[in-house]
Design a protein around this motif. Structure first.
Motif, PDB file in Angstrom:
ATOM      1  N   SER A  37       5.968   2.079   8.621  1.00 35.26           N
ATOM      2  CA  SER A  37       4.553   1.897   8.304  1.00 35.26           C
ATOM      3  C   SER A  37       3.967   0.596   8.819  1.00 35.26           C
ATOM      4  O   SER A  37       2.750   0.420   8.765  1.00 35.26           O
ATOM      5  CB  SER A  37       4.351   1.967   6.787  1.00 35.26           C
ATOM      6  OG  SER A  37       5.119   0.975   6.130  1.00 35.26           O
ATOM      7  N   THR A 251      -4.866  -9.936  -6.781  1.00 37.77           N
ATOM      8  CA  THR A 251      -4.269  -8.967  -7.694  1.00 37.77           C
ATOM      9  C   THR A 251      -2.879  -9.459  -8.060  1.00 37.77           C
ATOM     10  O   THR A 251      -2.115  -9.871  -7.183  1.00 37.77           O
ATOM     11  CB  THR A 251      -4.163  -7.582  -7.038  1.00 37.77           C
ATOM     12  OG1 THR A 251      -5.465  -7.135  -6.661  1.00 37.77           O
ATOM     13  CG2 THR A 251      -3.533  -6.575  -7.990  1.00 37.77           C
ATOM     14  N   GLY A 272       6.383  -0.441  -2.007  1.00 39.19           N
ATOM     15  CA  GLY A 272       5.211   0.385  -2.282  1.00 39.19           C
ATOM     16  C   GLY A 272       3.953  -0.437  -2.431  1.00 39.19           C
ATOM     17  O   GLY A 272       2.887  -0.066  -1.906  1.00 39.19           O
ATOM     18  N   LEU A 273       4.045  -1.574  -3.103  1.00 40.24           N
ATOM     19  CA  LEU A 273       2.881  -2.443  -3.284  1.00 40.24           C
ATOM     20  C   LEU A 273       2.412  -3.022  -1.959  1.00 40.24           C
ATOM     21  O   LEU A 273       1.205  -3.096  -1.687  1.00 40.24           O
ATOM     22  CB  LEU A 273       3.226  -3.568  -4.255  1.00 40.24           C
ATOM     23  CG  LEU A 273       3.420  -3.150  -5.715  1.00 40.24           C
ATOM     24  CD1 LEU A 273       4.105  -4.265  -6.502  1.00 40.24           C
ATOM     25  CD2 LEU A 273       2.078  -2.798  -6.356  1.00 40.24           C
ATOM     26  N   ALA A 275       2.942  -1.727   1.059  1.00 35.64           N
ATOM     27  CA  ALA A 275       2.381  -0.639   1.866  1.00 35.64           C
ATOM     28  C   ALA A 275       0.941  -0.343   1.442  1.00 35.64           C
ATOM     29  O   ALA A 275       0.072  -0.079   2.291  1.00 35.64           O
ATOM     30  CB  ALA A 275       3.250   0.612   1.729  1.00 35.64           C
ATOM     31  N   ASP A 276       0.667  -0.397   0.146  1.00 36.65           N
ATOM     32  CA  ASP A 276      -0.701  -0.159  -0.331  1.00 36.65           C
ATOM     33  C   ASP A 276      -1.658  -1.230   0.193  1.00 36.65           C
ATOM     34  O   ASP A 276      -2.796  -0.931   0.579  1.00 36.65           O
ATOM     35  CB  ASP A 276      -0.726  -0.152  -1.862  1.00 36.65           C
ATOM     36  CG  ASP A 276      -0.090   1.094  -2.452  1.00 36.65           C
ATOM     37  OD1 ASP A 276       0.107   2.073  -1.708  1.00 36.65           O
ATOM     38  OD2 ASP A 276       0.234   1.074  -3.662  1.00 36.65           O
ATOM     39  N   VAL A 277      -1.202  -2.497   0.190  1.00 37.90           N
ATOM     40  CA  VAL A 277      -2.045  -3.583   0.700  1.00 37.90           C
ATOM     41  C   VAL A 277      -2.385  -3.352   2.167  1.00 37.90           C
ATOM     42  O   VAL A 277      -3.536  -3.527   2.597  1.00 37.90           O
ATOM     43  CB  VAL A 277      -1.344  -4.942   0.519  1.00 37.90           C
ATOM     44  CG1 VAL A 277      -2.030  -6.024   1.348  1.00 37.90           C
ATOM     45  CG2 VAL A 277      -1.340  -5.349  -0.941  1.00 37.90           C
ATOM     46  N   THR A 279      -2.525  -0.599   3.758  1.00 34.64           N
ATOM     47  CA  THR A 279      -3.444   0.534   3.873  1.00 34.64           C
ATOM     48  C   THR A 279      -4.862   0.136   3.461  1.00 34.64           C
ATOM     49  O   THR A 279      -5.847   0.528   4.104  1.00 34.64           O
ATOM     50  CB  THR A 279      -2.953   1.697   2.992  1.00 34.64           C
ATOM     51  OG1 THR A 279      -1.661   2.121   3.426  1.00 34.64           O
ATOM     52  CG2 THR A 279      -3.917   2.871   3.065  1.00 34.64           C
ATOM     53  N   GLN A 280      -4.966  -0.660   2.413  1.00 33.71           N
ATOM     54  CA  GLN A 280      -6.279  -1.064   1.903  1.00 33.71           C
ATOM     55  C   GLN A 280      -6.974  -2.083   2.799  1.00 33.71           C
ATOM     56  O   GLN A 280      -8.204  -2.165   2.815  1.00 33.71           O
ATOM     57  CB  GLN A 280      -6.117  -1.634   0.495  1.00 33.71           C
ATOM     58  CG  GLN A 280      -5.671  -0.618  -0.534  1.00 33.71           C
ATOM     59  CD  GLN A 280      -5.146  -1.274  -1.805  1.00 33.71           C
ATOM     60  OE1 GLN A 280      -5.273  -2.491  -1.978  1.00 33.71           O
ATOM     61  NE2 GLN A 280      -4.535  -0.489  -2.680  1.00 33.71           N
ATOM     62  N   HIS A 281      -6.185  -2.861   3.535  1.00 27.98           N
ATOM     63  CA  HIS A 281      -6.747  -3.921   4.379  1.00 27.98           C
ATOM     64  C   HIS A 281      -6.186  -3.810   5.795  1.00 27.98           C
ATOM     65  O   HIS A 281      -5.420  -4.664   6.245  1.00 27.98           O
ATOM     66  CB  HIS A 281      -6.434  -5.311   3.785  1.00 27.98           C
ATOM     67  CG  HIS A 281      -6.915  -5.473   2.383  1.00 27.98           C
ATOM     68  ND1 HIS A 281      -8.232  -5.690   2.077  1.00 27.98           N
ATOM     69  CD2 HIS A 281      -6.249  -5.452   1.199  1.00 27.98           C
ATOM     70  CE1 HIS A 281      -8.369  -5.807   0.758  1.00 27.98           C
ATOM     71  NE2 HIS A 281      -7.185  -5.654   0.212  1.00 27.98           N
TER      72      HIS A 281
END
Length: 289
Positions: A37, A251, A272-273, A275-277, A279-281
């Motif tokens: 990713s 956060t 996971g955290l 990867a979310d960052v 995706t969000q930015h």
């Protein structure tokens, strides 16, 4: 300055900065989980393992450590990255974000703090001041006889014995640490990071030298994710909230069962955290190629 670098995966670039007394392979749990990713760039920092190891404490100031990272990004032709730092690496991640905000799309901080927040907590939080007395010990002349290549097996037990017993480190991992920690002069270089640092660490009953520190309290304006292992014994839990108080877009996620090295204690949660960052930015391709 030559830095040995792991460059793994493809996609949004993520600069991974290790702390003391680790090396780039401390990120193995994330390298295994995030390679599909993002592109992870993990250097052995100045003085560590096979990276250049200049002599003298004056070669390890924070400005020079940050300059190593900007030079690395320039050499890799990466104009913008996310940066993830643990321990000392997180101090540098925040410093990089404040000194070169044009390079940083976001910060992920794993049980770490900016230099300004850490200094304030050492001064004002009795628990953190007590916990930070190890810095004074690492700066002392006596540390050279303890933290040295000849004591590698003792140091492996001291720093890695618990995660080894819990099965979080394999014998292959231990072998890499042994190889890293027996390089000539490596412990002197790692100790130099503390000896060159501007932190004032007074004894518990001594007044702070507030006029003597050069640490600035610069704003951190990019998105920040703090991942905090609540079982940390190096930093008090209040450190996480102190970071959030100086970051406009922050956060904080607590991991109750993780300690000072959450990427090793809870790798699935951390991956996971992160990867979310990413995706969000996202970073547009034109800004990272």
């Amino acid at each position: 300055m030559d830095l040995q670098v792991i460059d793994h995966g493809a996609g949004i670039p993520l600069l991974l900065l290790h702390g003391f007394p680790d090396h780039a392979m401390v990120w193995r749990p994330l390298l295994e989980r995030l390679g599909g990713s993002c592109r992870m760039i993990a250097p052995d920092q100045r003085g560590y393992r096979h990276s250049t190891r200049p002599d003298g404490v004056e070669a390890y100031t924070m400005d020079q450590l940050v300059a190593d990272l900007t030079s690395l990004l320039e050499a890799l032709e990466l104009p913008r990255v996310h940066v993830c730092g643990h321990d000392w690496g997180g101090v540098l991640a925040f410093a990089l974000a404040t000194q070169r905000p044009d390079l940083i799309a976001g910060v992920v901080a794993l049980n770490t703090a900016s230099a300004g927040v850490l200094q304030d907590m050492i001064w004002n939080d009795p628990g953190q001041r007590a916990a930070s007395q190890y810095i004074t010990r690492l700066r002392s002349p006596e540390a050279d006889a303890i933290f040295c290549e000849a004591n590698v097996e003792i140091l492996i037990e001291r720093f890695l014995g618990d995660p080894r017993q819990r099965g979080l480190l394999s014998e292959a991992d231990i072998a890499i640490y042994r190889e890293a920690w027996t390089q000539p002069g490596v412990w002197q270089a790692m100790l130099a990071w503390y000896r060159a640092a501007p932190f004032d660490v007074p004894a518990p009953d001594v007044a702070p030298d507030r006029a003597g520190t050069t640490i600035r309290h610069d704003s951190i304006d990019c998105p920040v994710l703090v991942i905090w292992g609540d079982r940390d014994t190096v930093f008090v839990p209040a450190m996480a909230d102190a970071i959030a108080a100086v970051c406009p877009d922050c956060t904080v996620v607590h991991l109750p069962d993780a300690g000072h090295v959450p990427q090793r204690d809870a790798p699935d949660a951390c991956a996971g955290l992160i990867a979310d960052v990413l995706t969000q930015h996202p970073i547009p391709a034109l800004q990272r190629n």
